[in-house]
Design an enzyme around this catalytic site. Structure first.
Site, PDB file in Angstrom:
ATOM      1  N   ASP A 170       0.829  -1.205   0.000  1.00  0.00           N
ATOM      2  CA  ASP A 170       0.000   0.000   0.000  1.00  0.00           C
ATOM      3  C   ASP A 170       0.864   1.256   0.000  1.00  0.00           C
ATOM      4  O   ASP A 170       0.548   2.237  -0.685  1.00  0.00           O
ATOM      5  CB  ASP A 170      -0.908   0.004   1.229  1.00  0.00           C
ATOM      6  CG  ASP A 170      -2.144  -0.853   1.043  1.00  0.00           C
ATOM      7  OD1 ASP A 170      -2.740  -0.798  -0.038  1.00  0.00           O
ATOM      8  OD2 ASP A 170      -2.514  -1.579   1.974  1.00  0.00           O
ATOM      9  N   VAL A 171       1.928   1.247   0.783  1.00  0.00           N
ATOM     10  CA  VAL A 171       2.801   2.421   0.856  1.00  0.00           C
ATOM     11  C   VAL A 171       3.452   2.690  -0.501  1.00  0.00           C
ATOM     12  O   VAL A 171       3.475   3.833  -0.984  1.00  0.00           O
ATOM     13  CB  VAL A 171       3.876   2.230   1.943  1.00  0.00           C
ATOM     14  CG1 VAL A 171       4.899   3.360   1.898  1.00  0.00           C
ATOM     15  CG2 VAL A 171       3.229   2.166   3.325  1.00  0.00           C
TER      16      VAL A 171
END
Length: 365
Positions: A170-171
């Site tokens: 996600d990052v």
């Protein structure tokens, strides 16, 4: 001076992590971000805990939602759909991660929005893309870590694939989203048109595999888990000292000469270790010798001796120790915004600094 994105308005329909992380970074750079959430429910991460802060707020939610304004809309209702349309009509950017066809279900699809606002930048984040098959796959970070190959190269061996200790997929996708949005804004400034920017978690993670992906694509090698070792550099891993583990990162042959001079000079006359390629090929033999030597002294002694000859080496910190290190180096890693602490934005500007204007919206105090 004004921050870099002052005057940019972002309608944020994203939730959980990739989208909210991207929009928080853009908000830090001065953009006005309006975070749209479901009435009475909000972003899923509002309830993801423990841990919670002293006021009862989920620290997960707090980590990616500062500098945003809150707006509750029930997109199943026509009146709230109209409110969303009006918000987007006045925005420069819309960010959503509803999945393929998600915004269309609420009459907020790209075609309609771009016809109302031709200069709109529409950023859509999905798990696996927009094909019919992709739409059936759930886009959760843990699944993507497994399905992208990331877990297969993380951990001690092939039998125990291991996830990274943070939702790295996600990052990474959030960072790619920021790049895409900024590039689209630049193109709009030059060419006067908006466009759709599409990201998916799988493609973002494959890109982030960098040298490991290239090993397969260009060399036909399927990488495997090596614990803390490196597939192409040696010695470049953690080792057990007498008291605890520490890290050594010897990046070239010149460094190895200095390293061996401190640790075990006899390594220099061993033909198996004279070049980096040979050291990688003979890593088991090299590590057998190094492990025997490193076990004779404590980690801080080895770190001091190796640092004295400029060999990259260091401790393995926990998160508290990492923040203490950053503070000791004058990096000011924590910011306090309206009584809510969060990690400082890592970007610094000489003339247009980032801003910390407000805590996450609608938090309990």
């Amino acid at each position: 001076m004004k921050p870099p994105l002052a005057g940019i308005k972002i309608a944020d329909f994203s939730r959980v992590l990739a989208g909210p992380y991207a929009t928080m970074l853009l908000a830090d750079l001065g953009a006005q971000v309006i975070k749209v959430e479901r009435p009475g429910v909000g972003d899923d991460t509002r309830n993801w805990g423990p841990p919670f802060d002293a006021a009862g707020n989920a620290t997960y939610f707090l980590s990616v939602n500062r500098n945003k304004e809150g707006l509750e809309l029930d997109l199943s209702k026509a009146t709230d759909q109209q409110a969303a349309l009006e918000l987007i009509a006045s925005a420069d950017v819309v960010v959503e991660n509803f999945g393929p066809g998600g915004m269309e279900r609420y009459n907020l699809g790209y075609s309609k929005l771009i016809s109302n606002n031709p200069k709109l930048i529409y950023c859509s984040i999905s798990g696996f893309g927009t094909s019919d098959k992709a739409a059936t796959l759930p886009g959760y970070d843990l699944l993507l870590q497994g399905m992208s190959g990331l877990m297969s190269i993380t951990g001690n061996d092939e039998k125990n694939p291991t996830k990274v200790g943070v939702a790295l997929v996600d990052v990474i996708t959030g960072l790619h989203a920021v790049v895409g949005i900024l590039a689209a804004l630049r193109a709009r400034d030059e060419q006067g048109v908006g466009q759709k920017v599409e990201l998916n978690l799988l493609s973002s993670t494959l890109s982030a595999l960098v040298n490991q992906a290239s090993a397969y694509i260009s060399g036909g090698v399927i990488p495997k888990a090596l614990g803390n070792a490196h597939p192409s550099i040696a010695p470049y891993q953690s080792y057990d000292a007498k008291d605890k583990k520490f890290i050594v990162a010897v990046g070239n042959d010149q460094q190895f000469v200095k390293f061996a001079g401190v640790v075990a000079p006899e390594l220099l006359s061993d033909g198996r270790f004279t070049t980096n390629q040979l050291r990688v090929e003979n890593l088991l033999a090299l590590n057998e010798k190094l492990s025997a030597v490193f076990s004779q002294k404590n980690a801080h002694q080895w770190i001091a001796s190796l640092s004295a000859v400029k060999i990259p080496t260091g401790e393995i910190n926990d998160v508290k120790e990492a923040f203490d290190l950053a503070a000791s180096l004058g990096l000011s890693p924590i910011v306090d915004v309206d009584g809510v602490k969060s990690v400082a934005n890592p970007i610094t500007f000489s003339k247009t600094p980032v801003e910390y204007r407000s805590a996450p919206p609608n938090i309990r105090k």
